[in-house]
Design an enzyme around this catalytic site. Structure first.
Site, PDB file in Angstrom:
ATOM      1  N   GLU A  21      -0.522  -2.628  -8.520  1.00 32.15           N
ATOM      2  CA  GLU A  21      -1.856  -2.933  -7.986  1.00 32.15           C
ATOM      3  C   GLU A  21      -2.609  -1.650  -7.713  1.00 32.15           C
ATOM      4  O   GLU A  21      -2.026  -0.608  -7.418  1.00 32.15           O
ATOM      5  CB  GLU A  21      -1.768  -3.825  -6.752  1.00 32.15           C
ATOM      6  CG  GLU A  21      -1.017  -3.239  -5.574  1.00 32.15           C
ATOM      7  CD  GLU A  21      -1.940  -2.747  -4.468  1.00 32.15           C
ATOM      8  OE1 GLU A  21      -3.175  -2.899  -4.581  1.00 32.15           O
ATOM      9  OE2 GLU A  21      -1.410  -2.194  -3.497  1.00 32.15           O
ATOM     10  N   HIS A  58      -4.198  -5.292  -2.303  1.00 30.95           N
ATOM     11  CA  HIS A  58      -5.218  -5.120  -1.277  1.00 30.95           C
ATOM     12  C   HIS A  58      -6.273  -6.220  -1.230  1.00 30.95           C
ATOM     13  O   HIS A  58      -7.232  -6.125  -0.478  1.00 30.95           O
ATOM     14  CB  HIS A  58      -5.902  -3.761  -1.458  1.00 30.95           C
ATOM     15  CG  HIS A  58      -5.038  -2.602  -1.077  1.00 30.95           C
ATOM     16  ND1 HIS A  58      -4.023  -2.145  -1.876  1.00 30.95           N
ATOM     17  CD2 HIS A  58      -5.042  -1.817   0.032  1.00 30.95           C
ATOM     18  CE1 HIS A  58      -3.426  -1.115  -1.285  1.00 30.95           C
ATOM     19  NE2 HIS A  58      -4.018  -0.899  -0.131  1.00 30.95           N
ATOM     20  N   SER A 111       0.843  -1.200   0.000  1.00 34.78           N
ATOM     21  CA  SER A 111       0.000   0.000   0.000  1.00 34.78           C
ATOM     22  C   SER A 111       0.880   1.252   0.000  1.00 34.78           C
ATOM     23  O   SER A 111       1.807   1.352  -0.795  1.00 34.78           O
ATOM     24  CB  SER A 111      -0.966  -0.036   1.196  1.00 34.78           C
ATOM     25  OG  SER A 111      -1.971   0.944   1.067  1.00 34.78           O
TER      26      SER A 111
END
Length: 337
Positions: free
Chosen positions: A241, A308, A110
Site C-alpha cells: 500500500e 491508509h 504504516s
C-alpha cells in the site's frame, strides 16, 4: 516453518511506540483505546514512549528499541500494538535483539509494517498487518476491522476467511467524530488489471511501500533467505500500500524491489487503496499496475482493504493465503501452516 503466536481472550497487550509517540493534546485517544480493550477483557501495559513525541519520533532510537526489546522479552505480554505508525522506525532496527524475540503477535500498519516485515523475514515469526491502537477507541468497530481478534486467535493448522468490506472511508472527518471512528461512505470495489476473475495462492508478505522499500539491500530485507529457510520456496503473494508516493516514485520503488529479487517466485500482488498515487505527466497508478503485471506475468489486484484508507483486513505475514476476486468482491482465506 512459520511460527504463529498464540492469542487468548484474556491476553495482555503491550503498547509501545517504536516510531511516533502521541502528543500531549492527543493522549485522550490512547486512553480511550486502552479503556475499550480493557472493557473487552484484555490487560494493557503501556510503555513510556507512547506519551512523548519530539522531532518526528517518540524517543531516541536506542530508547525506543530498548522498550520494544523489553516488551518482546516479557513472557507476560502476548501482543504488541503501537499507538500508530510514524516516520522513523527504521532507526531502531540495528538495536533490536532479533535472536531473542519471543513468539508473540505484533499488530499495526504504516511505519509499523517495516518492523513487522523485518521480524518475519529474519525470524520466521508471523506478524499481523491491520489496525493500530488509535483506531480501536470507538464504541464499536466495523465488521472488517473487528476481525483482528479472530485472525490473531486462529490456531496453528487452522484457517480463517475474511471478505472485502461493504464500504470504505473516503477521508478523515476529525471534526465530526463518530462512535465507529471511521466514516464508511464509499462502495468498496476490488479490481484486477485485466478486469477478470483472479485466483492466487501463496505466502503473504507486505506492508507500506513508502517504508518497506528501505529494507532492500539490508540484512532486514533478505527475502531470498526467508523463502529458502522458512517457506521452502513456496510462492509469495505481496500485499502493498502507498501512503504518500507519486506514481513515478511508486514505480521506482517497485522496480527496485524487482531488481532486488523480491518478486521472484511471486504468484500475485495486491495493492491497497491509497490517499496518494498522484499521476505524473499522465502516468497513472493504473499504468503502474499494468506495467508490473506485464513485466512479472502475474495477476495484480488493487484497491483492496489494506492501508491508509480504512477499513483494513488483517493480513498475516508468513501465512498461506488463497485469494479470490470477482465482480468487485474479494475473499481471503489464510491458513496458519
Amino acid at each position: 516453518m512459520i511460527r504463529y503466536p498464540i492469542f487468548e481472550k484474556d491476553a495482555t497487550i503491550g503498547v509501545t511506540a517504536p516510531s511516533s509517540g502521541v502528543q500531549s493534546q492527543l493522549h485522550g485517544i490512547v486512553n480511550e483505546a486502552i479503556n475499550r480493550l480493557q472493557e473487552q477483557g484484555f490487560n494493557v501495559i503501556c510503555g513510556e514512549t507512547v506519551w512523548t513525541q519530539k522531532k518526528a519520533k517518540s524517543a531516541p532510537a536506542k530508547v525506543r528499541a530498548a522498550e520494544l526489546n523489553q516488551m518482546m522479552a516479557d513472557e507476560n505480554i502476548d501482543l504488541i500494538i503501537p499507538p500508530w505508525g510514524g516516520e522513523l522506525l527504521i532507526e531502531i532496527l540495528e538495536y533490536l535483539d532479533f535472536d531473542h524475540i519471543q513468539n508473540k503477535w505484533i499488530l499495526g500498519y504504516s511505519d509499523t509494517s517495516l518492523l513487522m516485515l523485518a521480524i518475519t523475514l529474519k525470524t520466521g515469526i508471523a506478524t499481523a498487518h491491520g489496525t493500530n491502537l488509535a483506531d480501536l477507541r470507538g464504541e464499536y468497530s466495523d465488521e472488517t476491522t473487528t476481525m483482528w481478534k479472530s485472525v490473531l486467535s486462529t490456531k496453528k493448522n487452522e484457517s480463517i476467511v475474511q471478505h472485502s468490506s461493504d464500504k470504505y472511508q473516503k477521508e478523515w472527518q476529525h471534526d465530526t467524530p463518530s462512535p465507529c471512528v471511521f466514516h464508511l461512505t464509499e462502495e468498496t470495489n476490488w479490481k484486477t488489471v485485466d478486469g477478470n476473475k483472479v485466483q492466487i495462492q501463496g505466502r503473504l508478505l507486505g506492508g507500506c511501500v513508502d517504508v518497506i522499500r528501505h529494507l532492500v539491500g539490508t540484512p532486514y530485507g533478505d527475502v531470498r533467505t526467508f523463502s529458502e529457510k522458512f517457506i521452502e520456496g513456496e510462492p509469495i503473494i505481496w500485499y502493498l500500500e502507498n501512503c504518500e508516493l507519486s506514481t513515478t516514485d511508486l514505480r521506482r520503488s517497485l522496480v527496485q524491489m524487482k531488481l532486488a529479487g523480491w518478486f521472484e517466485n511471486c504468484s500475485g500482488i495486491m495493492f491497497g487503496r491509497s490517499p496518494a498515487n498522484m499521476p505524473v505527466d499522465n502516468y497513472t497508478v493504473e499504468d503502474v499496475y499494468q506495467d508490473l503485471a506485464e513485466e512479472l506475468k502475474i495477476s495484480i489486484i488493487y484497491d483492496i482493504d489494506c492501508g491508509h484508507v480504512p477499513p483494513q483486513i488483517t493480513l498475516v505475514n508468513g501465512a498461506f493465503a488463497e485469494v479470490e476476486v470477482e465482480s468487485g468482491k474479494g475473499r481471503i482465506l489464510q491458513t496458519f501452516c
